[in-house]
Scaffold this active site. Structure first.
Site, PDB file in Angstrom:
ATOM      1  N   CYS A 196      -6.444   1.065   0.934  1.00  0.00           N
ATOM      2  CA  CYS A 196      -5.224   1.778   0.572  1.00  0.00           C
ATOM      3  C   CYS A 196      -5.237   3.189   1.117  1.00  0.00           C
ATOM      4  O   CYS A 196      -6.197   3.930   0.936  1.00  0.00           O
ATOM      5  CB  CYS A 196      -5.123   1.893  -0.952  1.00  0.00           C
ATOM      6  SG  CYS A 196      -4.370   0.488  -1.693  1.00  0.00           S
ATOM      7  N   CYS A 256      -2.959  10.482   1.812  1.00  0.00           N
ATOM      8  CA  CYS A 256      -2.632   9.232   2.508  1.00  0.00           C
ATOM      9  C   CYS A 256      -2.532   9.454   4.017  1.00  0.00           C
ATOM     10  O   CYS A 256      -1.796  10.331   4.473  1.00  0.00           O
ATOM     11  CB  CYS A 256      -1.303   8.717   1.955  1.00  0.00           C
ATOM     12  SG  CYS A 256      -0.627   7.301   2.859  1.00  0.00           S
ATOM     13  N   SER A 308       4.986  -1.877  -4.178  1.00  0.00           N
ATOM     14  CA  SER A 308       4.450  -0.615  -4.684  1.00  0.00           C
ATOM     15  C   SER A 308       5.350   0.535  -4.255  1.00  0.00           C
ATOM     16  O   SER A 308       5.766   0.618  -3.102  1.00  0.00           O
ATOM     17  CB  SER A 308       3.038  -0.405  -4.116  1.00  0.00           C
ATOM     18  OG  SER A 308       2.538   0.853  -4.508  1.00  0.00           O
ATOM     19  N   ASN A 363      -9.827   6.684  -1.301  1.00  0.00           N
ATOM     20  CA  ASN A 363     -10.415   6.320  -0.011  1.00  0.00           C
ATOM     21  C   ASN A 363     -10.387   7.530   0.910  1.00  0.00           C
ATOM     22  O   ASN A 363      -9.383   8.229   0.962  1.00  0.00           O
ATOM     23  CB  ASN A 363      -9.640   5.167   0.609  1.00  0.00           C
ATOM     24  CG  ASN A 363      -9.747   3.926  -0.237  1.00  0.00           C
ATOM     25  OD1 ASN A 363     -10.845   3.480  -0.572  1.00  0.00           O
ATOM     26  ND2 ASN A 363      -8.612   3.374  -0.635  1.00  0.00           N
ATOM     27  N   CYS A 379       5.627   7.286   7.352  1.00  0.00           N
ATOM     28  CA  CYS A 379       6.254   7.449   6.029  1.00  0.00           C
ATOM     29  C   CYS A 379       6.722   8.890   5.907  1.00  0.00           C
ATOM     30  O   CYS A 379       5.991   9.802   6.268  1.00  0.00           O
ATOM     31  CB  CYS A 379       5.252   7.128   4.912  1.00  0.00           C
ATOM     32  SG  CYS A 379       5.970   7.328   3.252  1.00  0.00           S
TER      33      CYS A 379
HETATM   34  N1  SAH Z   1       4.488   4.013  -0.319  1.00  0.00           N
HETATM   35  C1  SAH Z   1       4.119   3.107  -1.339  1.00  0.00           C
HETATM   36  C2  SAH Z   1       3.325   1.918  -0.854  1.00  0.00           C
HETATM   37  C3  SAH Z   1       2.272   2.155   0.193  1.00  0.00           C
HETATM   38  S1  SAH Z   1       0.854   3.087  -0.240  1.00  0.00           S
HETATM   39  C4  SAH Z   1       3.341   3.833  -2.419  1.00  0.00           C
HETATM   40  O1  SAH Z   1       2.969   4.975  -2.204  1.00  0.00           O
HETATM   41  O2  SAH Z   1       3.164   3.239  -3.474  1.00  0.00           O
HETATM   42  C5  SAH Z   1      -0.182   1.926  -1.127  1.00  0.00           C
HETATM   43  C6  SAH Z   1      -1.059   2.562  -2.184  1.00  0.00           C
HETATM   44  O3  SAH Z   1      -2.150   3.292  -1.612  1.00  0.00           O
HETATM   45  C7  SAH Z   1      -0.321   3.541  -3.077  1.00  0.00           C
HETATM   46  O4  SAH Z   1      -0.697   3.312  -4.413  1.00  0.00           O
HETATM   47  C8  SAH Z   1      -0.872   4.855  -2.574  1.00  0.00           C
HETATM   48  O5  SAH Z   1      -0.696   5.874  -3.501  1.00  0.00           O
HETATM   49  C9  SAH Z   1      -2.306   4.491  -2.321  1.00  0.00           C
HETATM   50  N2  SAH Z   1      -3.068   5.442  -1.524  1.00  0.00           N
HETATM   51  C10 SAH Z   1      -2.633   6.253  -0.545  1.00  0.00           C
HETATM   52  N3  SAH Z   1      -3.663   6.963  -0.040  1.00  0.00           N
HETATM   53  C11 SAH Z   1      -4.767   6.594  -0.715  1.00  0.00           C
HETATM   54  C12 SAH Z   1      -6.144   6.944  -0.625  1.00  0.00           C
HETATM   55  N4  SAH Z   1      -6.582   7.823   0.267  1.00  0.00           N
HETATM   56  N5  SAH Z   1      -7.000   6.330  -1.473  1.00  0.00           N
HETATM   57  C13 SAH Z   1      -6.576   5.402  -2.367  1.00  0.00           C
HETATM   58  N6  SAH Z   1      -5.295   5.022  -2.482  1.00  0.00           N
HETATM   59  C14 SAH Z   1      -4.406   5.609  -1.658  1.00  0.00           C
HETATM   60 FE1  SF4 Z   2       4.107   7.193   1.891  1.00  0.00          FE
HETATM   61 FE2  SF4 Z   2       2.926   5.743  -0.038  1.00  0.00          FE
HETATM   62 FE3  SF4 Z   2       1.456   7.098   1.751  1.00  0.00          FE
HETATM   63 FE4  SF4 Z   2       2.837   8.441  -0.085  1.00  0.00          FE
HETATM   64  S1  SF4 Z   2       1.134   7.012  -0.473  1.00  0.00           S
HETATM   65  S2  SF4 Z   2       2.735   8.941   2.106  1.00  0.00           S
HETATM   66  S3  SF4 Z   2       4.649   7.202  -0.263  1.00  0.00           S
HETATM   67  S4  SF4 Z   2       2.790   5.406   2.178  1.00  0.00           S
END
Ligand code: SAH
Ligand code: SF4
Length: 357
Positions: A344, A125, A202, A301, A118
């Site tokens: 997630c 993330c 999302s 997470n 991404c």
């Molecule tokens: N790129 C899109 C969809 C994929 S991420 C987006 O960001 O919405 C899916 C979800 O996981 C999003 O809500 C993102 O913010 C969340 N997410 C990412 N890292 C996370 C983490 N470490 N703990 C909890 N949620 C997380």
């Molecule tokens: Fe990409 Fe969604 Fe992860 Fe942000 S939370 S880096 S937009 S996958």
């Protein structure tokens, strides 16, 4: 549509077009579509009511391209994580969440990836920390469901995916056309026939994508990853906020809601010492005083690089209570599959950790 587009990325009429070029009748387009999307076959040989010549042609053209499974891990809560290798060697992950309660299989959810990596680099993330590789094709997006279905049906002929969340690796609205096509394929009555209301996309807040989504003539659910109610903090954790700040994103989301279709879901990952004060809850609540949304509060997470930690339970409950006091429909959503890094934000598209099956 060139012949290079894989069979799994095509609608019946598009398949028919190629078949006609090959000298086969158009009605076989629908027949093949049913095999490919509905029955999730992985080889032309499985399409038993096709003439042998046509099956051989499909093989010779390498028209049907299933994903290669690199590994599958199973969590103690039943969640399964699949690591796939794509034709060019890229790796992506998909998560399957069966709800086994009371033995009724009323819900089987798949969490889909839309990009390898991404480009948006959110700090919490794992996918964001990996950088961007490339967009997935619609065929690769639907294949995540088709190949899981094919595998599961070996032991359970009635297996069916009922719900989809576009919450795996990648930002769906940076790959809008292929995501849109994948949705058309998933919802097609002759294919998996998944109901629009059982699909959620999302986004991290890509305004042009939200605007386009709002214009679509469908009832797909939209979720917004907000995570901070203040631009400065949000930009720090989600660099995309510098391009599309909170007010602009919420304006676009509100227009989606005003189209009168579905309520917006908002995701807010609670990070200890970062966005978990009562003051943060107050500020968050204020953003939604005049329109109803559904707020998912998620204990963050753990992702190795981020250092982000979850607040303790008491603090999460306090945060939630403050939101409820403001009349917000909020719940704490416990994540599934944390032990296999399938929750997630934990997907990274690399073989990682123990417990292979
Ligand atoms: N790129 C899109 C969809 C994929 S991420 C987006 O960001 O919405 C899916 C979800 O996981 C999003 O809500 C993102 O913010 C969340 N997410 C990412 N890292 C996370 C983490 N470490 N703990 C909890 N949620 C997380
Ligand atoms: Fe990409 Fe969604 Fe992860 Fe942000 S939370 S880096 S937009 S996958």
């Amino acid at each position: 549509m060139t012949e290079k587009t894989e069979l799994r990325g095509l609608l019946p009429e598009e398949i028919a077009q190629t078949l006609q070029e090959w000298g086969h009748p158009a009605y076989r387009g629908k027949q093949i579509f049913k095999w490919v999307q509905g029955r999730a076959v992985r080889e032309a040989a499985e399409m038993t009511d096709l003439p042998q010549g046509l099956r051989s042609k499909i093989d010779a053209e390498q028209w049907l391209r299933p994903l290669a499974l690199s590994r599958c891990r199973v969590s103690k809560d039943g969640t399964e994580k699949y690591l796939w290798q794509l034709a060019d060697g890229e790796l992506i992950e998909t998560v399957l969440m069966p709800y086994l309660r009371s033995q009724t299989r009323d819900r089987v959810t798949v969490c889909l990836s839309t990009q390898a990596g991404c480009p948006l680099g959110c700090k919490f993330c794992a996918t964001g920390q990996q950088g961007f590789r490339r967009n997935l094709t619609a065929g690769e997006i639907v294949s995540q469901v088709l190949d899981i279905t094919h595998r599961k049906r070996q032991s359970d002929p009635d297996f069916k995916v009922t719900n989809l969340v576009f919450m795996g690796m990648g930002e769906p609205f940076l790959n809008y056309d292929q995501v849109r096509r994948a949705i058309e394929l998933f919802t097609h009555p002759e294919g998996q026939n998944i109901g629009q209301r059982r699909i959620t996309v999302s986004t991290s807040g890509i305004v042009p994508g939200i605007e386009r989504f709002a214009q679509e003539n469908w009832e797909i659910n939209l979720a917004l990853s907000l995570h901070a109610a203040d631009d400065q903090l949000r930009s720090q954790w989600m660099p995309v906020n510098r391009q599309y700040p909170i007010e602009k994103v919420l304006d676009a989301c509100r227009r989606y809601w005003e189209q009168g279709r579905r309520r917006l879901s908002v995701e807010y990952a609670l990070i200890e010492g970062v966005n978990d004060r009562l003051e943060d809850a107050r500020q968050l609540g204020k953003l939604f005083t005049r329109w109803p949304i559904h707020l998912n509060v998620i204990p963050v997470n753990p992702v190795t690089e981020s250092g982000a930690r979850r607040p303790d339970k008491a603090r999460m409950v306090q945060f939630l209570d403050e939101l409820k006091r403001q009349g917000i429909d909020a719940v704490i959503r416990e994540e599934r599959g944390v032990d296999i890094e399938a929750a997630c934000g934990q997907l990274r598209g690399a073989a990682h950790g123990e417990g292979e099956t």
